[in-house]
Write a protein that holds these residues in place. Structure first.
Motif, PDB file in Angstrom:
ATOM      1  N   LYS A 267     -21.029  31.090 -24.040  1.00 44.89           N
ATOM      2  CA  LYS A 267     -20.881  29.653 -22.978  1.00 44.89           C
ATOM      3  C   LYS A 267     -21.161  30.207 -21.762  1.00 44.89           C
ATOM      4  N   LYS A 268     -21.458  29.171 -20.942  1.00 46.97           N
ATOM      5  CA  LYS A 268     -22.126  28.609 -19.720  1.00 46.97           C
ATOM      6  C   LYS A 268     -19.955  28.721 -18.992  1.00 46.97           C
ATOM      7  N   PRO A 269     -20.712  29.672 -17.799  1.00 47.14           N
ATOM      8  CA  PRO A 269     -18.608  29.072 -17.181  1.00 47.14           C
ATOM      9  C   PRO A 269     -19.513  27.814 -16.415  1.00 47.14           C
ATOM     10  N   ILE A 270     -17.593  27.449 -16.731  1.00 44.46           N
ATOM     11  CA  ILE A 270     -17.360  26.595 -15.521  1.00 44.46           C
ATOM     12  C   ILE A 270     -16.827  26.591 -13.985  1.00 44.46           C
ATOM     13  N   VAL A 271     -18.409  25.822 -13.212  1.00 42.90           N
ATOM     14  CA  VAL A 271     -17.993  26.489 -11.677  1.00 42.90           C
ATOM     15  C   VAL A 271     -17.691  25.270 -11.166  1.00 42.90           C
ATOM     16  N   THR A 272     -16.779  25.360 -10.650  1.00 42.59           N
ATOM     17  CA  THR A 272     -16.877  24.231  -9.297  1.00 42.59           C
ATOM     18  C   THR A 272     -18.008  23.941  -8.212  1.00 42.59           C
TER      19      THR A 272
ATOM     20  N   GLN B 108     -20.495  27.121  -4.303  1.00 48.45           N
ATOM     21  CA  GLN B 108     -20.639  27.976  -2.672  1.00 48.45           C
ATOM     22  C   GLN B 108     -20.013  29.221  -1.663  1.00 48.45           C
ATOM     23  N   PHE B 109     -18.217  28.867  -2.423  1.00 48.82           N
ATOM     24  CA  PHE B 109     -17.862  29.719  -2.162  1.00 48.82           C
ATOM     25  C   PHE B 109     -18.218  31.609  -3.247  1.00 48.82           C
ATOM     26  N   PHE B 110     -18.418  31.583  -4.039  1.00 49.43           N
ATOM     27  CA  PHE B 110     -19.261  32.674  -4.955  1.00 49.43           C
ATOM     28  C   PHE B 110     -20.415  33.574  -4.607  1.00 49.43           C
ATOM     29  N   GLU B 111     -21.143  32.694  -3.881  1.00 48.84           N
ATOM     30  CA  GLU B 111     -23.002  32.964  -3.456  1.00 48.84           C
ATOM     31  C   GLU B 111     -22.178  33.146  -2.033  1.00 48.84           C
ATOM     32  N   ILE B 112     -21.372  32.547  -1.699  1.00 53.41           N
ATOM     33  CA  ILE B 112     -21.607  33.287   0.275  1.00 53.41           C
ATOM     34  C   ILE B 112     -20.944  34.461   0.125  1.00 53.41           C
TER      35      ILE B 112
ATOM     36  N   LEU C 121       1.414  33.430  -0.768  1.00 50.77           N
ATOM     37  CA  LEU C 121       0.163  33.449  -2.184  1.00 50.77           C
ATOM     38  C   LEU C 121       0.384  32.227  -2.996  1.00 50.77           C
ATOM     39  N   THR C 122      -0.691  31.704  -2.568  1.00 48.59           N
ATOM     40  CA  THR C 122      -0.024  30.182  -4.078  1.00 48.59           C
ATOM     41  C   THR C 122      -1.377  30.712  -5.072  1.00 48.59           C
ATOM     42  N   THR C 123      -2.111  29.049  -5.801  1.00 44.73           N
ATOM     43  CA  THR C 123      -3.023  29.255  -6.488  1.00 44.73           C
ATOM     44  C   THR C 123      -3.873  28.075  -6.348  1.00 44.73           C
ATOM     45  N   ARG C 124      -5.157  27.550  -6.258  1.00 42.75           N
ATOM     46  CA  ARG C 124      -5.489  26.187  -6.560  1.00 42.75           C
ATOM     47  C   ARG C 124      -6.601  26.281  -7.185  1.00 42.75           C
ATOM     48  N   GLY C 125      -6.501  24.997  -8.201  1.00 37.33           N
ATOM     49  CA  GLY C 125      -7.181  25.288  -9.900  1.00 37.33           C
ATOM     50  C   GLY C 125      -7.178  26.245 -10.811  1.00 37.33           C
TER      51      GLY C 125
END
Length: 574
Positions: free
Chosen positions: A24-29, A34-38, A73-77
């Motif tokens: 399965k290919k992970p679904i990443v927005t 961009q966040f993971f790359e940086i 601390l909250t959540t986002r998506g």
């Protein structure tokens, strides 16, 4: 030593990176991609990821920052089916949060938006704004006044170790905020004493050096506040030779020992990595030796409580008791002199002659103290400007400091029977570039904005085109006031107002009860509906849109002119 999560090797992988699951290919927005790359290229740092008016942190970074800062601390998506932990801090208040994180020993990567969101939309609706890390903030690489200790240096050090049967050490250190840079060769027996004298904010080590220090128990626990681990090749003396020649072309690199070149090379590499600028803004290294200065061992220094008490507090120490300095630069100098007193009689007598002059002449002493009290720090604004982190206010401080130096030189020249030390000091002060101070004063407002992008810092009358563009913007605002009165009269809606915000720009706002009137004849073709709110409706008109365009163009051109003037003065200062 530093906390384990913040001593990461370049090969560490982010635990938050997306993983593939059984075909399965992970679904990443796009934003998370961009966040993971940086994040992947900045391991060991809390990533302040710019999102509009906030810096947001995600995953483990958010959990750490939330606990350290006491924020929600909250959540986002979601990512891989799990809620993404998130917390954020406002950009305008980021310095306060940074200060707390740095004091706790954390390192922070500042990731900024590198383009306007409108530019990103031109590439497609799902395109994300370009972002990248513009600076790495660590305990030893601070440059902002509100993050730095005012009366002491904030030293970053690099310790190299050369093995050839025995171990040779060299310690290089610098205050990034002032540019002062030093290096010393020392044996294993002097290492703890020197580190105690300098009280480094951060120390750079290679893995082999850290292992040697740990095995031999050379350093007492807690002597080094924060450690940054660097790859072994960072300390390569041959690579360091090339970087030293590039950074300090005016010095003869071969005059340094192999260990000293290694330590300086690692220091320069770390500064370049964290500051993300073409210039490292460090002065040529000063080689320090045991000659001429008192060597105080760690136990004696601790007992004497020179800079801090045994409880680690400044209050109650020798410096706190005798410090009567009126400038931050003077306080830093006093701290260094107390930490390493002179032992050569000629040097001691030369300094005492200067002191005696002002002890005997109380009027001159108080006059100079009052003058110094009004003099801003010079070295730290200069460093911020060199690192492309300064602004108009820093330029004003530079100009003021130059004027102050020349005035001090005049006051000293007017005194009788000056000792040799004060004569030399007066000559140095008199050499300050007075013409540069005049140019800065004639161009920049006395209380300008901190940032160039805020504009409005160039004096009226300094540049004719700038005055013209400012006049156009001011005149357009007058026309808008007249337009508001005309529209209110035409529609017979006295509550009609022309307002402005960052999203809509200029718009006509009327109470909701009058909104329907503008949607019918005879106003239907004149007023273009923009937004409906609970208690109001917002419109625009062709005339208002044209006026807004004129204002935006005038303001944009004015800011461009101010940027050119700032850059020109900056080039003259540096």
């Amino acid at each position: 030593m530093d906390q384990a999560p913040y001593v990461s090797s370049p090969s560490d992988k982010s635990a938050d990176a997306p993983v593939r699951q059984a075909g399965k290919k992970p679904i990443v927005t796009p934003m998370m991609a961009q966040f993971f790359e940086i994040k992947a290229v900045n391991p060991g740092y809390l990533l302040f990821y710019r999102m509009g008016d906030f810096y947001e942190l995600f995953f483990e970074d958010a959990e750490i920052a939330s606990g350290a800062l006491g924020i929600v601390l909250t959540t986002r998506g979601k990512h891989l089916g799990k809620e993404i932990p998130m917390c954020g801090v406002p950009v305008h208040a980021a310095q306060d949060y940074l200060k707390k994180l740095i004091r706790l020993g954390h390192r922070v990567a500042i990731c900024e938006q590198l383009e306007d969101p409108a530019e990103a939309k031109k590439r497609g609706s799902k395109s994300v704004v370009k972002r990248d890390v513009v600076r790495l903030v660590t305990p030893g690489t601070l440059t902002e006044d509100d993050l730095l200790p005012a009366g002491t240096n904030n030293f970053l050090g690099a310790l190299s170790m050369i093995s050839h049967g025995e171990f040779d050490f060299a310690l290089a250190w610098a205050d990034i905020s002032t540019g002062e840079t030093f290096v010393v060769d020392l044996g294993e027996n002097r290492l703890a004493d020197e580190l105690a004298r300098l009280n480094l904010a951060e120390l750079i080590l290679a893995p082999a050096t850290e292992q040697k220090l740990g095995e031999s128990k050379i350093l007492p626990e807690g002597l080094v506040r924060h450690v940054a681990m660097a790859a072994p090749e960072t300390f390569d003396s041959e690579e360091a030779t090339a970087s030293l020649k590039s950074a300090f072309p005016q010095i003869e690199v071969t005059g340094f020992t192999r260990a000293a070149r290694s330590a300086l090379g690692a220091l320069i590499a770390y500064v370049a990595e964290t500051q993300k600028t073409a210039s490292i803004s460090l002065r040529a290294p000063e080689v320090q030796t045991a000659t001429g200065l008192m060597q105080i061992d760690l136990a004696t220094r601790t007992s004497l409580e020179i800079l801090a008490t045994n409880r680690g507090e400044a209050k109650g120490s020798l410096r706190h008791t005798i410090d009567r300095t009126v400038t931050t630069a003077g306080a830093r100098l006093l701290a260094r002199r107390l930490s390493a007193p002179l032992i050569v009689p000629d040097h001691i007598n030369k300094r005492l002659d200067m002191v005696e002059t002002f002890v005997a002449d109380t009027i001159a002493r108080e006059t100079l103290r009052e003058h110094l009290r009004q003099t801003p720090d010079l070295t730290r604004p200069l460093t911020r400007l060199a690192l492309e982190r300064g602004g108009p206010r820093d330029l004003v401080h530079v100009g003021f400091a130059i004027n102050s130096a020349r005035q001090l030189a005049e006051k000293l020249a007017g005194m009788d029977d000056l000792p040799a030390g004060l004569v030399e000091l007066a000559q140095v002060l008199d050499a300050a570039p007075g013409e540069l101070a005049v140019r800065i004063k004639s161009a920049i407002e006395p209380s300008p904005s901190v940032l160039v992008r805020d504009g409005g810092f160039v004096r009226e009358g300094f540049d004719a085109e700038l005055d013209e563009q400012r006049g156009l913007a001011t005149k357009s605002r007058t026309v808008i006031s007249e337009l508001q009165a005309a529209l209110a009269s035409q529609t017979d809606i006295r509550a009609l107002k022309i307002k402005h915000n960052r999203v809509l720009g200029f718009f006509v706002e009327v109470p909701a009860t009058h909104g329907k009137k503008l949607l019918d004849e005879p106003f239907l073709n004149k007023f273009i509906h923009r937004q409906t709110m609970a208690n109001a409706m917002r419109f625009t008109t062709a005339e208002l849109g044209e006026l807004e365009g004129r204002i935006v163009r005038a303001q944009g051109r004015a800011l461009e002119i101010e940027q050119v003037i700032f850059d020109r003065l900056l080039g003259q200062v540096l």
